[in-house]
Write an enzyme that holds these catalytic residues in place. Sequence first.
Site, PDB file in Angstrom:
ATOM      1  N   GLY A  48       0.968  -1.231  -0.004  1.00  0.00           N
ATOM      2  CA  GLY A  48      -0.084  -0.077  -0.137  1.00  0.00           C
ATOM      3  C   GLY A  48       0.884   1.096  -0.069  1.00  0.00           C
ATOM      4  N   GLY A  63       1.685  -6.217   4.337  1.00  0.00           N
ATOM      5  CA  GLY A  63       3.028  -6.753   4.375  1.00  0.00           C
ATOM      6  C   GLY A  63       3.783  -6.547   5.837  1.00  0.00           C
ATOM      7  NE  ARG A  70       6.139  -4.359  25.620  1.00  0.00           N
ATOM      8  CZ  ARG A  70       5.559  -4.933  26.590  1.00  0.00           C
ATOM      9  NH1 ARG A  70       4.317  -5.607  26.541  1.00  0.00           N
ATOM     10  NH2 ARG A  70       5.637  -4.851  27.938  1.00  0.00           N
ATOM     11  CB  ILE A  71      10.399  -5.895  19.020  1.00  0.00           C
ATOM     12  CG1 ILE A  71      11.367  -4.481  19.132  1.00  0.00           C
ATOM     13  CG2 ILE A  71      10.448  -6.591  18.115  1.00  0.00           C
ATOM     14  CD1 ILE A  71      10.859  -3.513  18.085  1.00  0.00           C
ATOM     15  N   PRO A 109      10.165  -9.579  16.442  1.00  0.00           N
ATOM     16  CG  PRO A 109      11.978 -10.824  17.614  1.00  0.00           C
ATOM     17  CD  PRO A 109      10.386 -10.688  17.656  1.00  0.00           C
ATOM     18  N   GLY A 135       6.117   2.614  16.099  1.00  0.00           N
ATOM     19  CA  GLY A 135       6.083   2.227  14.551  1.00  0.00           C
ATOM     20  C   GLY A 135       7.294   1.823  13.995  1.00  0.00           C
ATOM     21  CB  VAL A 136       9.096  -1.169  12.864  1.00  0.00           C
ATOM     22  CG1 VAL A 136       9.248  -1.124  14.644  1.00  0.00           C
ATOM     23  CG2 VAL A 136       8.020  -2.167  12.632  1.00  0.00           C
ATOM     24  N   GLY A 137       7.499   0.790  10.344  1.00  0.00           N
ATOM     25  CA  GLY A 137       7.283   0.507   9.016  1.00  0.00           C
ATOM     26  C   GLY A 137       7.916   1.700   7.914  1.00  0.00           C
ATOM     27  CD  GLU A 138       5.141   5.440   7.356  1.00  0.00           C
ATOM     28  OE1 GLU A 138       5.013   6.374   6.696  1.00  0.00           O
ATOM     29  OE2 GLU A 138       4.418   5.588   8.234  1.00  0.00           O
TER      30      GLU A 138
END
Lengths: 346, 746, 163
Positions: B244, B473, B635-636, B639, B709-712
């Site tokens: 997306g 994804g 916090r993950i 992983p 967040g970790v996506g960007e």
Amino acid sequence: MILFDYSRASSVADAIAAARQPGSAFLAAGTNLVDLMKGGVTNPERVIDITRLPGLSGIEARADGSLRIGALARNSDVADDPHVARTYPMVAEALLAGASAQLRNAATVGGNLMQRTRCQYFTDAVSPCNKRQPGSGCAALGHATRIHAVQGWSEHCIATHPSDFCVPLAALDASVEIEGQGGKRSVKLTEFHLLPGDHPERETVLEPGELVTALTLPAEAAQFAGNARYLKVRDRTSYAFAVVSAAAALTLDGGRIGQARLAFGGLALKPWRVPEAEGSLAGKAPSPEAFAEAARIALDSAKPTGEANAFKVELARRVAVRALTSAAAGTPARIPALPASPFGLV
Amino acid sequence: MTSTIEPTRHGSSIGQPLTRRDGPLKVKGQARFAADNLPPGTLHAALCVAKIARGRVKSLDVAAAEAHPGVVKVMTPENAPKLAKDPDLKDVPFTFRIDVLQNDHVRYANQPIAVVIAQTLEAATEGARLLAPTYEEETPRIGLDSGEVFTPDSVGVGAPAEQVDGDVEAGLAAAAKTFTGTYETPAQYHNAMEPHAAVASWDGDKLSLFMPTQGLAIAQGRLGALFGIKPTDIHIESPYLGGGFGSKGVPAGPQVLACMAAKLVGKPVKLVPTRSQMYGPMGHRGPTRQTLRLGADGAGKLTALDHHILTASSSFDDFFEPAGRVTTTLYASQATAIRHEAVRLDTGTPLFMRAPGEASGSVAIESALDELAFDLNMDPLEFRLANYAEVEPFSGKPFSSKALRECYARGAQAFGWAGRPLKPRQTRDKDGFLVGTGMGTATFPALIFEGMARAEIRADGSGTVEIGALDMGQGAWTALAQIAADGLGLGMEALTFRMGSSDLPNAGIAGGSGHTATAGNAIHAAAKDVIDQLTALAVNDQASPLFGAGNAGVTAAGGRLTRRDDPSRSESFADILTRAGKAAVEGKGKAGADPAAQNSYAMHAHGAVFAEVKVDPDLGQVRVSRLVGAFAAGRIINPHLVRSQYYGGMIWGLSFALHERAEMDPRTGRFLNDNLAEYHVPVNADIPPMEAILVAEEDSVVNALGVKGVGEIGITGTAGAIANAVWHATGVRVRDIPITLDKLLG
Amino acid sequence: MTIPIRLTLNGKPHAIDLDDPRITLLDLLRERLGLTGAKKGCDRGQCGACTVLVDGRRINACLQLAVSLDGAEVLTIEGLSEGDALHPVQAAFIAHDGFQCGFCTPGQIMSAVGLIREGRAGTDPERIREGMSGNLCRCGAYAGILEAVKDASARMEPREDAA
């Protein structure tokens, strides 16, 4: 894609007869034709499937030392043929540097010769383009991009030929076997593709209905086996058309160059070969100076079509020097992991 | 060591590196994406799009198209269903204007101007070609130098266009060294591998859709308003998105056209735009021209940081790439100012694209910092540390957590940064390639949106969690299920987890790197509601071993409640419910921003990226040879999947630095590379060995789960690090992104 | 008028009456035979999402006219594994997280199967990267794809000793 009549040819004669009707196109793998039909760039009313023609997919080392490759041989089969890889290593390397494995598995040798330019104004199916619509003009002229020609262009067309494969073939004096109503004939690859001149719509010497049946590499081509490279500069590491490419081949005799061959891709509407540049190397030691001089001669007549492709002239000189240097150093025992890449040349 | 290929299962709990739960379906080709659906009787639709960028459609050869065998109907402004609402009306936040055949105007190239509906895809496609439109063409405005420059009311999603903290001019005047540089970034297109497909069917006034979307409720709201029906009468299935990256955040025009076409013909319609048709109506990252003026004192402390951005929106709608935002949070400076200006162009409207603003801004500021560091004779990492923001610039708020120092340290160590020569063009490898290294700081805000979830535990001890969350994804099917399982105290095998449908509770938008925080915390709250009810049942029941646990409390795990103060006293969920005579307990949960925490703290994820590149000294071709990123993002949850998100972001950073650029002919506004052969994204051979270090970070403020967040974030830092490494390798500073070989020929 | 062709599809013979000569193999699979594993990402041979094996070789299904493939053997992602048991390449893609959104994945996996059959790459990372470069992944799962192909390749053929 227009609704076309589909027919399957069972013999070369059959195919040629069918193609006499205007608006016909031969379908081999279709990796270029189907793409162009989807884009509405070419709209054949009759599609003649030649994939089943007997005897056109062989790769044959002949007794006279020449090599004959049937027009329907797949790019990957040619590249993987042990004799080709050993004897004409830069042909194999150029094939493996083109497109993707999937496309190479499908695409045929004849189709590779026949592929159309990637000029954006040709492929968009709407811009003025003298190739697509003779007399409509050349939209690229006013906004040339990096893919456009710096050699051999005319005010009617500044497109380039996208093939990698044809570049070493041109350097090695390959010939194209053609069959048509009038019989068989053979044309040197360097004369097969036409420069745009006043008639960019004429791209090859093929007459309507004529079919490419094979390619031949002459016996002399084998003498370059030990010192031949193809180098392809790209905007990404793989799966990209050449910005500029070059095939370089030498014979070395006692530290001197016997014969030299040098052809470029990405510069013109055909593989670009400059005999004077090749001739300048004969008898010289393979030195940076000699290579630079050959490169200078090769690009002497170059003329950018715009700001965006001006860099290709100097780049082509450097590509020539690197390809020649690499050829002089000797063909590697195995085609590098990144075929023809500057990062695979060492 | 060869790795095992058996999926590892460690039981369901947060922090476990579970493989994707949707993995088996996806590797077998059985995961059904929108375009994989073909309800009985479905007709195929194809778009006809404009080949001019500005003007109007003069004619369409409808007769030719309708005469083509198999063509059922041609939808044009003449016969397109009238909408209940002007699609250009922006009375609801988060609405973008779309082109859905309400008039004959053309506002950008590749704008839909007709839809052909046919029995087969082949007939529809040819029908669209046969329309052979003619136009009245006006001169298009293309490129940042076209059009009148103005200051937008806001940038991004409601952010101020201008912000000033301190006196930048005084800071520059007082500086020992100053630097000014202008950087350009091009228009980029999301190019999710999956096109914006829609398979639409109507049953009276009820609409049913298979359609990838990053926001189910947003899509329902938009479509409901356009068609004058209740949002709840729209059912959308979006179990899997084929990427997306922001482009599926709001319904795109062609998806609305699919619904209109289905209404027109009274049958289900499937419309899948072609790749080139995705260059226009689906948004893009707006181009920028960014001028950075920096000043530093003799010790390398920034005295001034001035970031001016010129960007572009469309002629008819507003989205302004907020490239200056990153400057308001990243480095400490005595004075900082950002200012966005814009022009309006005859292109589609830009949209949020993975790290909107941060990505473009980051490459400019990280490059500029590198340039000034060199002028100061300072190591680029030392320079960044010298200007480490202990509190958020502008706001002055403390960070809820910020393990950036550790990211720098661990990234630098893993990369082998120490001892790097300051000067460029110092290193060659054994093959003669120029070698350079560079670094950049990564940052992205930790966002949370509003979302809801529903949870249940049944008398057989099993549980269900339902939420309208979306997996494009990032791994929501897995990570959210892990949160759900933990929240309910169940093993993954006892959990039924549903998501990806508009019938489920609204989980907000999967965007802004905030979906795990939003959906995760909603699930966490819903599960807590269930466990609280179960606890109440147990501790108030004399027959329960948990009776009277009172303030000591209980924990939920393994399908049981257990007294916190006495692990020998526990009872299964099944027993509690059975004795209580209940078939199930149901809980609801909500997530959203905590205004008090937001007022008191700045919340961001951070990281540091280190890149090594090789450059051919003569030919200019670049290859990234190593990438190391170290990131701290709270916090993950998983992983295994988080590492993939970082890799993906870093690859986008590489793509930003070296590859992506949409090209248009300025004379016509038509694209020159609206395809995947010529609009380059990296291929496998472009990707070097990568390392992503997950730096531990606890954050009790950011949200209940402590996730960011970790996506960007992976894009930010990376593009600049690569640009800096190319300079370090060659001595050539390319300020016009992407860095292509022609710019390095010297 | 229809055009009859025969295909061996995932091991089973099929007699198919094509209703249109324009139908590509990809659209035949997806829109007429219900085999939607192969994906359409570009429809122009530029992304690899539609990769299937034809007569044992990986190709882009979007550029092949179905009518021209009369008599061919086609293997799609649906025919790669039987039942719940995964093909080694499929299992490796899960284990190494060789995908994110999963849209390009069937094409990546069929391409990897083709690459391993070609015997061109073995476990050499650089040759695998090059050999897999005809399959774009916009999510950026390339690192996992490399590891997955390396792993599966090592399992599927004798390890090549360095010459």
